[in-house]
Write a protein that holds these residues in place. Structure first.
Motif, mmCIF file in Angstrom:
data_model
loop_
_atom_site.group_PDB
_atom_site.id
_atom_site.type_symbol
_atom_site.label_atom_id
_atom_site.label_comp_id
_atom_site.label_asym_id
_atom_site.label_seq_id
_atom_site.Cartn_x
_atom_site.Cartn_y
_atom_site.Cartn_z
ATOM 1 N N ALA A 75 -0.030 8.701 3.431
ATOM 2 C CA ALA A 75 0.673 9.024 2.186
ATOM 3 C C ALA A 75 -0.301 9.207 1.038
ATOM 4 O O ALA A 75 -0.124 10.086 0.186
ATOM 5 C CB ALA A 75 1.683 7.924 1.860
ATOM 6 N N VAL A 76 -1.355 8.373 0.994
ATOM 7 C CA VAL A 76 -2.369 8.513 -0.052
ATOM 8 C C VAL A 76 -3.038 9.871 0.040
ATOM 9 O O VAL A 76 -3.189 10.592 -0.965
ATOM 10 C CB VAL A 76 -3.430 7.395 0.073
ATOM 11 C CG1 VAL A 76 -4.604 7.678 -0.861
ATOM 12 C CG2 VAL A 76 -2.827 6.044 -0.254
ATOM 13 N N ALA A 77 -3.463 10.246 1.247
ATOM 14 C CA ALA A 77 -4.153 11.523 1.427
ATOM 15 C C ALA A 77 -3.244 12.692 1.086
ATOM 16 O O ALA A 77 -3.673 13.672 0.452
ATOM 17 C CB ALA A 77 -4.652 11.631 2.865
ATOM 18 N N GLU B 131 1.596 7.355 -17.640
ATOM 19 C CA GLU B 131 0.228 6.989 -17.996
ATOM 20 C C GLU B 131 -0.107 5.554 -17.579
ATOM 21 O O GLU B 131 -1.266 5.156 -17.620
ATOM 22 C CB GLU B 131 0.029 7.128 -19.516
ATOM 23 C CG GLU B 131 0.238 8.530 -20.048
ATOM 24 C CD GLU B 131 -0.779 9.499 -19.465
ATOM 25 O OE1 GLU B 131 -1.962 9.126 -19.375
ATOM 26 O OE2 GLU B 131 -0.380 10.614 -19.090
ATOM 27 N N LEU B 132 0.900 4.795 -17.201
ATOM 28 C CA LEU B 132 0.675 3.398 -16.860
ATOM 29 C C LEU B 132 0.334 3.245 -15.385
ATOM 30 O O LEU B 132 0.726 4.056 -14.548
ATOM 31 C CB LEU B 132 1.922 2.565 -17.172
ATOM 32 C CG LEU B 132 2.492 2.637 -18.588
ATOM 33 C CD1 LEU B 132 3.711 1.731 -18.683
ATOM 34 C CD2 LEU B 132 1.442 2.254 -19.617
ATOM 35 N N SER B 133 -0.385 2.176 -15.073
ATOM 36 C CA SER B 133 -0.590 1.829 -13.669
ATOM 37 C C SER B 133 0.714 1.261 -13.124
ATOM 38 O O SER B 133 1.576 0.820 -13.895
ATOM 39 C CB SER B 133 -1.699 0.784 -13.530
ATOM 40 O OG SER B 133 -1.245 -0.464 -14.032
ATOM 41 N N ALA C 109 -3.828 1.663 -3.417
ATOM 42 C CA ALA C 109 -3.148 1.803 -2.133
ATOM 43 C C ALA C 109 -4.150 1.809 -0.983
ATOM 44 O O ALA C 109 -3.959 1.138 0.041
ATOM 45 C CB ALA C 109 -2.329 3.096 -2.118
ATOM 46 N N ARG C 110 -5.214 2.552 -1.157
ATOM 47 C CA ARG C 110 -6.228 2.633 -0.104
ATOM 48 C C ARG C 110 -6.881 1.265 0.111
ATOM 49 O O ARG C 110 -7.135 0.866 1.251
ATOM 50 C CB ARG C 110 -7.273 3.690 -0.472
ATOM 51 C CG ARG C 110 -8.181 4.088 0.689
ATOM 52 C CD ARG C 110 -9.112 5.225 0.295
ATOM 53 N NE ARG C 110 -8.406 6.509 0.316
ATOM 54 C CZ ARG C 110 -8.143 7.237 -0.772
ATOM 55 N NH1 ARG C 110 -8.508 6.807 -1.964
ATOM 56 N NH2 ARG C 110 -7.510 8.387 -0.663
ATOM 57 N N ALA C 111 -7.137 0.553 -0.990
ATOM 58 C CA ALA C 111 -7.751 -0.776 -0.872
ATOM 59 C C ALA C 111 -6.837 -1.733 -0.115
ATOM 60 O O ALA C 111 -7.293 -2.506 0.739
ATOM 61 C CB ALA C 111 -8.071 -1.337 -2.259
ATOM 62 N N ALA D 125 0.822 -1.207 0.000
ATOM 63 C CA ALA D 125 0.000 0.000 0.000
ATOM 64 C C ALA D 125 0.861 1.264 0.000
ATOM 65 O O ALA D 125 0.563 2.231 -0.708
ATOM 66 C CB ALA D 125 -0.920 -0.001 1.227
ATOM 67 N N LEU D 126 1.935 1.252 0.780
ATOM 68 C CA LEU D 126 2.786 2.442 0.836
ATOM 69 C C LEU D 126 3.480 2.684 -0.501
ATOM 70 O O LEU D 126 3.567 3.826 -0.970
ATOM 71 C CB LEU D 126 3.823 2.301 1.954
ATOM 72 C CG LEU D 126 4.606 3.578 2.265
ATOM 73 C CD1 LEU D 126 3.686 4.655 2.820
ATOM 74 C CD2 LEU D 126 5.743 3.306 3.243
ATOM 75 N N VAL D 127 3.970 1.628 -1.129
ATOM 76 C CA VAL D 127 4.605 1.791 -2.446
ATOM 77 C C VAL D 127 3.598 2.324 -3.454
ATOM 78 O O VAL D 127 3.883 3.247 -4.223
ATOM 79 C CB VAL D 127 5.209 0.456 -2.933
ATOM 80 C CG1 VAL D 127 5.759 0.613 -4.347
ATOM 81 C CG2 VAL D 127 6.322 -0.007 -1.995
ATOM 82 N N LEU D 128 2.404 1.745 -3.467
ATOM 83 C CA LEU D 128 1.362 2.203 -4.399
ATOM 84 C C LEU D 128 1.010 3.665 -4.148
ATOM 85 O O LEU D 128 0.759 4.424 -5.093
ATOM 86 C CB LEU D 128 0.118 1.323 -4.256
ATOM 87 C CG LEU D 128 0.241 -0.092 -4.830
ATOM 88 C CD1 LEU D 128 -0.889 -0.982 -4.319
ATOM 89 C CD2 LEU D 128 0.235 -0.060 -6.352
ATOM 90 N N ALA D 129 0.995 4.075 -2.888
ATOM 91 C CA ALA D 129 0.715 5.483 -2.570
ATOM 92 C C ALA D 129 1.803 6.374 -3.131
ATOM 93 O O ALA D 129 1.519 7.426 -3.731
ATOM 94 C CB ALA D 129 0.618 5.654 -1.053
ATOM 95 N N HIS D 130 3.056 5.989 -2.958
ATOM 96 C CA HIS D 130 4.167 6.788 -3.495
ATOM 97 C C HIS D 130 4.137 6.825 -5.019
ATOM 98 O O HIS D 130 4.588 7.790 -5.636
ATOM 99 C CB HIS D 130 5.501 6.206 -3.028
ATOM 100 C CG HIS D 130 5.750 6.378 -1.557
ATOM 101 N ND1 HIS D 130 5.171 7.380 -0.815
ATOM 102 C CD2 HIS D 130 6.548 5.668 -0.701
ATOM 103 C CE1 HIS D 130 5.590 7.275 0.448
ATOM 104 N NE2 HIS D 130 6.419 6.251 0.536
ATOM 105 N N GLN D 131 3.615 5.739 -5.631
ATOM 106 C CA GLN D 131 3.553 5.689 -7.090
ATOM 107 C C GLN D 131 2.308 6.375 -7.659
ATOM 108 O O GLN D 131 2.168 6.482 -8.873
ATOM 109 C CB GLN D 131 3.581 4.227 -7.557
ATOM 110 C CG GLN D 131 4.918 3.541 -7.310
ATOM 111 C CD GLN D 131 4.912 2.092 -7.750
ATOM 112 O OE1 GLN D 131 3.893 1.401 -7.662
ATOM 113 N NE2 GLN D 131 6.046 1.605 -8.230
ATOM 114 N N GLY D 132 1.423 6.811 -6.773
ATOM 115 C CA GLY D 132 0.271 7.573 -7.228
ATOM 116 C C GLY D 132 -0.963 6.769 -7.536
ATOM 117 O O GLY D 132 -1.930 7.311 -8.087
#
Length: 931
Positions: free
Chosen positions: A696-698, A867-869, A667-669, A655-662
């Motif tokens: 981090a997400v917020a 543009e990629l996930s 990330a929230r899920a 989740a933290l990595v996904l938050a940093h990656q946008g």
């Protein structure tokens, strides 16, 4: 119409006739057909119901429709006798696919062959095949078949599947979305299926209503009437098989014997009595043949036929067919229902059952595992020779990754061992194998049985260690800690090695729970265990895990020696790596993990205690793709073993990595999933990590009030860290949110309290984070010394993301002081780091600041990666390294089709048309320049 009909009005057995009436199950049949025929339907459906509710007949209808429409059908049928044999179910499923198995990538093919006991003997370091490799192989096979035609996997009576097969099938099942593959399963009411309990839609077969039950009775050859019908309806309770068989019994020549009297007997007992009554008067040759068929499993049957032990075409079967006990198609002979088999077996005298199993054992001399179980079934009492056979069976099962099968074999071996001490030893061995199933209840049952059989201290201590090993990975932190600590204290003098093992587990629980009173208890018990040179490393582990900042300097000085001692033991290198990570010696931790994985390709079948440290170390070191790969593996292993805590730990890192990656949604899920899996008061470490990710997400979304709220929850009301290790790295993020939402004073109080708590024991990394937080919270004219202190130590380059954040903070401060020329160098370095990491929210923030500083920010085509996930970018990077779709899928636990789909959707976003262009795209000098 045939006189034998099941609860659907269809012919009993695997292949009902297409013209038979269908009673009371139209809705369920429609649901299953939609699952098979619609790509948007759930790829996995569990059909649940008690004995005789019509599950198998429903599947047979669906299979016939699927085959008629051109689908490839793979099937397996569970049997109680085969549940002890590792990978027996998977072998049924894959038996028709030998050519496709030969075409798998080398590692997957070898894993499957090893699991089935075929192919070359593997090297010693790979004695236990990776269960995720086997699951990946199954997924690859199903995906490849789906490229040619729709695939239906039918798994009947899954409650009797062996655990190793269930693990592999559940791995594949979780990844069937988007594949032209449907998996239909049946299981009994209340049956627990490892890996399939969550997120699998269940279609429950309820009893037939009164109208449907009466219609079914009307369709019987001799439809019952009057009081007899009323009695049948009452006793059957809407169970279709019961309705049919009770009606048949009521119209038999001896109705009084055929229809059970009303009473409290379970329905299955009623039906077994009906089937057992039909054995009366059968010829002796028929009775013996039925018993042999009941005693064997699906693999025994062909062997028995070919050896002449069972003549399926002989006259002996005609009376059994006429009695409605078996159904014969050519040389294929089956009981009409599992309850028939049960009735035949259990009504036979014990001596006859023994003779049947001994005959089968004699036949199976070339199949030692099946032979051992038949010999065990023939044992009237303890037997040392058979116990030894089962122990050898367990060794073979363990070598093939079948830990559940090994534990069952050892448990039965213990029951047959004449000597109590041997029995206790075998039970402890069984517990050590059962640990890898994740079934703590079973492990505790085995260790309790071992304790009841022996007073030998070493065996008792070993039993306690085995139970503690798995308990550490569960959610029951308070209970588990007390048990481990109490046992360690009891064994401190008599069995110091075992006591230290238990205390090592207690330290891990202390880390998860974050409970300070546990730390004091650990220190007290450790002081009672006599010191020994051979246990120095384990003592260091206990001290580091339970309190890494108490005596940090001493611990750091010991790391080089510990690394040297562990060089020849890859599994021990991971232990040293975890300690290094806890001490904020991240570079040394990553080197240890890299070395361990280079030498130890096949990792364990369970996540180790604090296994999340591997992913955290890679995150901190800026190797986010590897961190996500480690998370994916832990999540899969944890889900397969039912270890929610391990899943939650890995989900927070991801989740933290996904938050940093946008990727805010993903990330929230992930973070929310982690919080639902644990009790935040029992597992403070996971709760803290989840809050850090949500904060981090917020922040990435500009919702700083929400970010502060999330981050504030990882400190107590009076400002102390909720967790003695996990809370500290969030101090700078807390300061960022506080400044932007007007909570400067509260955040300053927390930062200063944490700084005082660490005093001189803070690592260079934590000192830098505290300096950064102080700089952000200080009055503007006082901030510069703190901001520069956050960048002063060269070692901080090993935490690239945190360093880039500090560089951006300094650059922003300098620009606001109109020192624009000075701001440009840190801005440029920060932006390049964010780009290299793919930290999209931070890229945008740094680019905005660069423009405000008068820098010309030019983007080149490769910035299309934005543009990629995150998952698409991960796949693109692996493809650029030359990995095939299958190799990428194996690495990320995806099917080749899913990988291909991601690539297909990614190429237009990147402005390319061919895979060969990826390397040049990613090797471009810069993905955007700052001038």
């Amino acid at each position: 119409m045939d006189e034998h009909t099941d609860g659907l009005g269809a012919v009993m057995g695997p292949e009902p006739g297409p013209g038979e009436p269908f009673v009371g199950r139209d809705a369920e049949l429609g649901r299953l057909l939609r699952a098979v025929e619609s790509a948007s339907a759930d790829p996995v459906v569990m059909l649940v119901g008690g004995m005789g509710m019509g599950k198998s007949a429903l599947l047979a209808r669906v299979v016939r429709r699927a085959e008629a429409s051109g689908a490839r059908v793979l099937r397996a049928e569970g049997s109680e006798s085969e549940s002890n044999l590792s990978f027996s179910t998977l072998h049924q499923v894959l038996r028709p696919l030998s050519a496709e198995v030969d075409g798998l990538p080398h590692r997957q093919r070898t894993a499957i062959q090893h699991a089935f006991g075929t192919g070359p003997v593997p090297p010693r370091h790979a004695d236990v095949p990776d269960p995720l490799l086997i699951g990946g192989a199954v997924l690859s096979l199903l995906s490849a078949l789906g490229d040619r035609q729709p695939v239906l996997v039918v798994l009947d009576d899954a409650q009797w599947f062996d655990r190793a097969s269930l693990d592999a099938l559940s791995f594949a099942a979780r990844r069937l979305e988007g594949e032209p593959v449907t998996m239909l399963m049946t299981a009994g009411d209340g049956d627990h299926l490892a890996g399939f309990d969550r997120h699998v839609p269940a279609l429950v077969l309820e009893p037939l209503d009164n109208a449907a039950a009466n219609r079914l009775l009307d369709l019987q050859p001799k439809s019952p009437t009057g009081h007899t019908r009323t009695r049948i309806l009452r006793q059957a309770g809407g169970n279709p098989l019961a309705l049919v068989e009770l009606a048949r019994a009521a119209t038999a020549q001896d109705a009084a014997a055929g229809l059970p009297s009303a009473g409290p007997l379970p329905l299955t007992d009623h039906l077994e009595r009906i089937f057992a009554a039909r054995l009366d008067g059968l010829p002796a040759t028929t009775t013996r043949a039925l018993l042999l068929l009941a005693a064997m499993d699906s693999t025994d049957s062909p062997s028995a036929v070919s050896a002449g032990l069972l003549n399926t075409e002989g006259d002996a079967w005609l009376p059994a067919e006429q009695a409605g006990l078996v159904r014969r198609t050519g040389r294929d002979l089956r009981f009409r229902h599992p309850l028939v088999r049960s009735a035949v077996y259990h009504v036979a005298p014990e001596g006859a059952r023994r003779e049947a199993h001994l005959a089968l054992a004699e036949l199976l001399r070339d199949e030692p595992d099946r032979r051992a179980w038949h010999l065990a079934a023939a044992c009237p009492g303890p037997d040392a020779a058979v116990s030894a056979e089962l122990e050898r069976t367990a060794d073979r099962a363990r070598a093939g990754g079948g830990h559940a099968a090994a534990a069952k074999a050892l448990q039965r071996a213990a029951e047959l061992a004449p000597q109590r001490e041997d029995s206790a030893r075998l039970l402890v061995d069984a517990a050590s194998s059962a640990v890898f199933t994740g079934d703590l209840g079973w492990v505790e049952e085995l260790t309790a049985a071992a304790r009841a059989r022996t007073n030998t201290p070493s065996l008792l201590a070993s039993a306690a260690v085995q139970a503690g090993r798995l308990a550490v990975l569960t959610l029951r932190h308070t209970t588990v800690f007390s048990r481990l600590a109490d046992t360690a204290e009891a064994w401190a003098v008599a069995q110091p090695t075992a006591a230290l093992d238990l205390l090592a587990g207690a330290a891990v629980v202390r880390f998860y729970s974050g409970e300070d009173t546990q730390c004091r208890r650990i220190q007290d018990i450790l002081g009672r265990i006599p010191e020994d040179a051979s246990s120095a490393g384990l003592r260091t582990w206990v001290r580091v895990v339970s309190g890494p900042f108490d005596g940090r300097g001493e611990f750091v000085s010991l790391l080089p020696q510990l690394v040297t001692e562990a060089e020849a033991r890859p599994e021990q290198l991971t232990v040293v790596g975890i300690m290094a990570w806890l001490l904020d010696e991240t570079p040394q931790a990553v080197r240890a993990f890299d070395a361990a994985f280079d030498r130890w390709q096949v990792q364990g079948t369970l996540p180790e205690g604090l296994g999340g440290a591997v992913a955290w170390a890679y995150v901190e070191r800026g190797r986010w793709d590897q961190a996500r790969e480690a998370c994916a593996r832990t999540i899969e292993v944890g889900r397969t073993a039912g270890l929610d805590h391990a899943v939650a730990c890995a989900a927070t890192v991801d989740a933290l990595v996904l938050a940093h990656q946008g990727d805010a949604t993903a990330a929230r899920a992930r973070a929310d999933e982690a919080l639902t899996l644990i009790d935040p008061l029992e597992s403070r470490s996971v709760a803290v990590y989840a809050r850090r990710a949500l904060g981090a997400v917020a922040a990435a979304e500009g919702a700083y009030e929400t970010s502060y709220h999330q981050l504030r929850m990882i400190f107590t009301t009076d400002g102390a860290p909720v967790h003695y290790h996990a809370s500290y790295p969030a101090l700078a993020d807390l300061a960022v949110a506080a400044v932007r939402c007007g909570r400067r004073e509260d955040a300053t109080r927390i930062v200063e309290r944490c700084a005082r708590a660490l005093v001189d024991n803070a690592s260079p990394r934590l000192r830098a984070l505290i300096s950064r937080a102080r700089g952000l919270l200080a009055d503007p004219e006082d901030a510069e010394p703190h901001l520069r202190a956050a960048l002063a130590d060269p070692v901080l380059e090993h935490w690239p993301f945190e360093r880039a954040q500090a560089l951006l903070d300094l650059a922003e401060w300098l620009r606001r002081r109109r020192r624009i020329t000075e701001a440009r160098a840190p801005l440029t370095e920060a932006l390049e780091t964010f780009r290299r990491l793919g930290a999209r929210p931070w890229i945008e923030r740094a680019r905005s600041e660069a423009r405000a500083a008068g820098l010309d920010v030019t983007d080149t085509a490769p910035d299309a990666l934005a543009e990629l996930s995150p998952q698409q970018e991960q796949i693109i990077r692996l493809a650029a390294r030359g990995l095939t779709n299958r190799e990428i899928g194996e690495k990320l636990f995806l099917s080749p089709r899913t990988v291909s789909s991601h690539l297909y959707r990614s190429f237009p976003k990147l402005g390319i048309t061919a895979r060969s262009q990826l390397r040049d795209l990613l090797d471009a000098p810069s993905r955007g320049s700052v001038q």
